[in-house]
Design an enzyme around this catalytic site. Structure first.
Site, short mmCIF file in Angstrom:
data_model
loop_
_atom_site.label_atom_id
_atom_site.label_comp_id
_atom_site.label_asym_id
_atom_site.label_seq_id
_atom_site.Cartn_x
_atom_site.Cartn_y
_atom_site.Cartn_z
CG ASP A 167 25.47 16.81 8.26
OD1 ASP A 167 25.62 16.75 7.02
OD2 ASP A 167 24.91 15.93 8.93
CG ASP A 212 23.55 22.38 10.17
OD1 ASP A 212 22.80 22.18 9.19
OD2 ASP A 212 23.76 21.53 11.05
CD GLU A 270 10.58 5.02 -17.25
OE1 GLU A 270 9.73 5.26 -16.36
OE2 GLU A 270 10.75 5.72 -18.25
CE LYS A 281 2.52 0.90 -11.86
NZ LYS A 281 1.99 1.16 -10.53
CG ASP A 297 3.67 0.87 -4.16
OD1 ASP A 297 2.72 1.57 -4.56
OD2 ASP A 297 3.53 -0.09 -3.40
CE1 TYR A 318 5.76 8.73 -13.44
CE2 TYR A 318 7.02 7.88 -11.59
CZ TYR A 318 5.82 8.32 -12.12
OH TYR A 318 4.70 8.35 -11.35
CE LYS A 330 6.96 5.55 -18.49
NZ LYS A 330 7.57 6.59 -17.64
CE LYS A 342 0.17 -3.61 -9.57
NZ LYS A 342 0.01 -2.48 -8.71
CB CYS A 374 -19.46 -9.60 22.78
SG CYS A 374 -17.81 -9.86 23.43
CB CYS A 430 -19.32 -10.68 27.49
SG CYS A 430 -19.70 -9.22 26.50
CB CYS A 454 -17.86 -5.85 23.11
SG CYS A 454 -18.56 -6.37 24.69
CB CYS A 470 -16.54 -7.89 27.87
SG CYS A 470 -15.95 -8.68 26.39
S1 IVH Z 1 4.43 6.70 -16.39
C1 IVH Z 1 0.56 7.96 -18.71
N1 IVH Z 1 6.42 5.62 -15.05
O1 IVH Z 1 2.11 4.32 -11.77
C2 IVH Z 1 1.40 7.19 -17.77
N2 IVH Z 1 4.32 5.83 -13.95
O2 IVH Z 1 -0.62 3.41 -13.15
C3 IVH Z 1 2.22 8.02 -16.91
N3 IVH Z 1 4.35 5.06 -11.61
O3 IVH Z 1 0.08 7.14 -11.84
C4 IVH Z 1 2.89 7.30 -15.84
N4 IVH Z 1 6.47 4.47 -11.55
O4 IVH Z 1 1.97 7.11 -10.16
C5 IVH Z 1 5.12 5.98 -15.03
N5 IVH Z 1 8.30 4.74 -14.01
C6 IVH Z 1 7.01 5.10 -13.96
C7 IVH Z 1 6.21 4.94 -12.81
C8 IVH Z 1 4.87 5.30 -12.84
C9 IVH Z 1 5.36 4.56 -10.86
C10 IVH Z 1 2.95 5.24 -11.13
C11 IVH Z 1 2.38 6.59 -11.41
C12 IVH Z 1 1.16 6.37 -12.26
C13 IVH Z 1 0.88 4.92 -12.06
C14 IVH Z 1 0.34 4.35 -13.36
#
Ligand code: IVH
Length: 667
Positions: free
Chosen positions: A32, A36, A111, A113, A115, A223, A286, A310, A405, A408, A423, A429
């Site tokens: 580091d 720096d 892949e 997903k 969040d 992705y 996909k 999901k 409330c 009171c 309240c 109270c």
């Molecule tokens: S593909 C046309 N791949 O999930 C689809 N989306 O409901 C393009 N997300 O808006 C998205 N991981 O924000 C894709 N491996 C992944 C993802 C991913 C998270 C989110 C993304 C998208 C939402 C789809």
């Protein structure tokens, strides 16, 4: 190229490489400190030679604190969403549908997903030109300045084979560790907490101040590539290429050629995802071939070639027995669901927050309903739905938000534009009264040795109604209560006596004036020196104090305008509490740090953090929470955070240790 220019170039490319090694590969090759030092040298050279400025320079990643409204821009390709599935059958349906439509062999890429919040980056000739949020899918906000602060996102691509112009889409995430750190910091600074990393990430991206974004260490996982002339026909192969251009492409993506493999992938990651540094909420499947993707096409909302599965959020079904309403110290009323106890991710859940009236209405809750309780990324379990099928003719009454409330009976008020009910009967109270006394006695305020149960008992016995009443308590009074003996009564008396030495700023904090937390109380004490002067201060005099805004000032004016409060303050004074800064402290005051902004970081051995804070303010300096261009010094103890170090080096802020700081004061 002259010597200076070539030194600048070589520093830039070395730093770029180090950024990549560290943030994308997680495999740093320099310390580091070396990093720096190089950064600092580059920064100095750039400052001396503005003719070589470059917006892509690694020095440009700290973000400027100039605020700027985001520009709304149209997406070249709309940002669609994925249709969600929740079961193996639905995945099977998707697979069969694809097989039928294509009528030829195909591969599926699995892949995770992620969040977070989605982002679309545009690169032209290998250079990041724009970063746009999803927005409504058609238009989003241009957040390029914020995105540039994310170290794992390449400003300039590596390698070769990238199209002249393309977009890459992915997810901006706040890693769990950062989320925890951020919330801890917010707790210390009395700011509202983020419910989950997703909210924190999207809230951060919408920050107008890129320097704040830089301090939060977001990450980006990618992705999806879009554009003409992508290198391969396979989505998977294109992502592999994108990895070679410097993007952080999750290495957990898999090509599957059967549904079995897909199910194995899901089963594996449903468990293993708990060990990832970032939040995930499912799997995305996909079709690999872009040609096949084109054949399958899109519906109005989502592609036919992809689907999301999901993960089951940890969810349980249980009965809603009743709803109670809790009143807090500030009068805010929170609805709480009382549930038939149920096991959820290892703990028994009996209660869930219902937040506010709008949420109850949205759920259309009835007493006796079977409800789904979920523990997602959130800290407190919540009700996410009702199992309407199990409702019978004997359906219970709809849950109504109360009008009065519960404590009171005062009429509740829901201020315009707010979701919460309050309240307003502050002085009549019980939970508000008890809450204020509980606050008064806490360790960081008056440090009086009593807990909430004692406050409750004393209040119920009619012995206390406000903080001043505590000082009229007698041993015989206490002995009338259950569980009290001579010894415990004497202890409380001693503790009350000791509290009379608690310094003025803590007395001010203990009063529990809205928005007057510890820091604000200290600032006010330093500016006005006594309760008397503070009580007389005008709005203008109050807002003249550094960091005291209109909201705090108005709250103080309201508090002191109330006769009941005036009486409490007068009685506390008569009982001998500290209502002014101690003479000795006033004498210790100096202007030695006047005009200096000092950030404290790490842990110390000679004095506590709080004591150092106080010394800074006593000597005319300003103690601030985060490093910025305006910071003059960082007072660093052990274990100073690497982010602060990096930022300090970048901005050229001087770092001093305890001894050096104390020397500054004794000079
Ligand atoms: S593909 C046309 N791949 O999930 C689809 N989306 O409901 C393009 N997300 O808006 C998205 N991981 O924000 C894709 N491996 C992944 C993802 C991913 C998270 C989110 C993304 C998208 C939402 C789809």
């Amino acid at each position: 190229m002259n010597e200076i220019e070539s030194r600048i170039q070589s520093l830039r490319s070395a730093l770029e490489q180090h950024n990549y090694d560290y943030y994308v590969l997680s495999n740093p090759t320099v310390s580091d400190r070396e990093f720096d030092e190089m950064m600092k040298e580059l920064e100095q050279l750039e400052e001396q030679h503005p003719e070589y400025a470059d917006p892509l320079s690694p020095t440009q990643r700290v973000g400027s604190d100039l605020s700027k409204e985001f520009e709304s821009v149209a997406h070249k390709y709309p940002m669609l969403s994925l249709s969600n599935t929740y079961s193996q059958e639905e995945i099977q349906d998707f697979y069969d549908r694809v097989a039928r439509s294509l009528n030829e062999p195909f591969e599926i890429v699995a892949e995770l997903k992620y969040d977070g919040t989605s982002i679309s980056l545009t690169y032209e000739k290998g250079i990041l030109v724009r970063a746009v949020t999803r927005g409504d899918g058609t238009r989003g906000d241009d957040v390029t300045a914020n995105i540039k602060t994310i170290r794992s996102i390449p400003l300039r691509l590596r390698g070769e084979g990238y199209p002249e112009e393309f977009e890459i889409r992915g997810e901006i995430l706040l890693p769990w560790a950062e989320f925890d750190r951020l919330n801890k910091e917010r707790e210390e600074q009395e700011e509202p907490l983020f419910a989950n990393p997703r909210n924190a990430a999207s809230g951060t991206l919408k920050q107008q101040n890129a320097a704040v974004v830089a301090s939060r260490r977001l990450d980006g996982y990618f992705y999806y590539l879009l554009g003409e002339g992508l290198p391969a026909d396979g989505h998977y192969e294109n992502l592999e290429m994108a990895r070679s251009w410097g993007f952080k492409i999750p290495d957990v993506i898999r090509k599957c050629s059967s549904l079995e493999e897909v199910f194995d992938y899901i089963a594996y990651w449903d468990v293993e995802r708990k060990n990832l540094p970032v939040a995930t909420d499912g799997i995305v499947l996909k079709v690999n071939s872009l040609r096949q993707q084109r054949n399958l096409g899109f519906t109005a909302k989502s592609p036919r070639w992809a689907i999301a599965y999901k993960f089951q959020a940890e969810k349980a079904l249980t009965r809603l027995n009743s709803v109670s309403f809790q009143v807090g110290r500030t009068g805010a009323v929170t609805p709480v669901a009382n549930l038939e106890p149920v096991l959820l991710s290892g703990t028994t859940v009996k209660r869930a927050s219902l937040h506010n009236e709008d949420i109850i209405k949205e759920l259309d809750l009835h007493i006796g309903d079977m409800v789904y309780v979920e523990k997602g990324g959130e800290i407190i379990p919540k009700i996410v739905g009702v199992d309407v099928d199990t409702r019978s003719i004997l359906m219970g009454d709809p849950v109504q938000f109360i009008k009065y409330c519960p404590e009171c009976k005062a009429l509740l008020v829901r201020p315009e534009g707010e979701a919460a009910h309050y309240c307003l009967n502050e002085s009549g109270c019980p939970p508000q009264i008890k809450g204020r006394i509980e606050h008064f006695v806490t360790r960081r305020a008056m440090d009086i040795g009593m807990g909430p149960e004692t406050v409750e008992d004393l209040y119920e016995a009619g012995l206390i109604e406000n903080a001043a009443d505590l000082y009229t308590l007698t041993i015989p009074d206490l002995l009338t209560l259950e569980r009290w003996a001579e010894k415990s009564a004497q202890n409380l008396m001693d503790s009350l006596e000791r509290s009379k030495e608690v310094p003025f700023e803590r007395v001010l904090f203990a009063l529990g004036i809205r928005f007057v937390g510890e820091t604000v109380a200290r600032r006010l004490a330093n500016a006005f020196h006594s309760m008397e002067r503070l009580q007389q201060a005008t709005l203008e005099e109050l807002t003249d104090v550094n960091e005291i805004g209109g909201r705090i000032a108005q709250s103080l004016l309201n508090y002191f305008a109330d006769e009941k409060n005036q009486q409490i303050v007068a009685r506390l004074k008569a009982h001998g509490l500290q209502m002014a800064m101690a003479e000795e402290k006033l004498q210790n005051r100096s202007d030695k740090l006047k005009g200096l902004s000092i950030v404290i970081s790490g842990t110390f051995s000679r004095y506590s953090r709080d004591e150092y804070k106080e010394m800074i303010e006593q000597n005319g300096g300003k103690n601030s929470g985060s490093v910025s261009k305006k910071t003059d010094y960082i007072l660093a103890g052990e274990n100073m955070g690497p982010a602060k170090l990096e930022k300090a080096a970048k901005l050229g802020v001087k770092i001093i240790n305890e001894e050096e700081f104390l020397n500054m004061l004794s000079e």
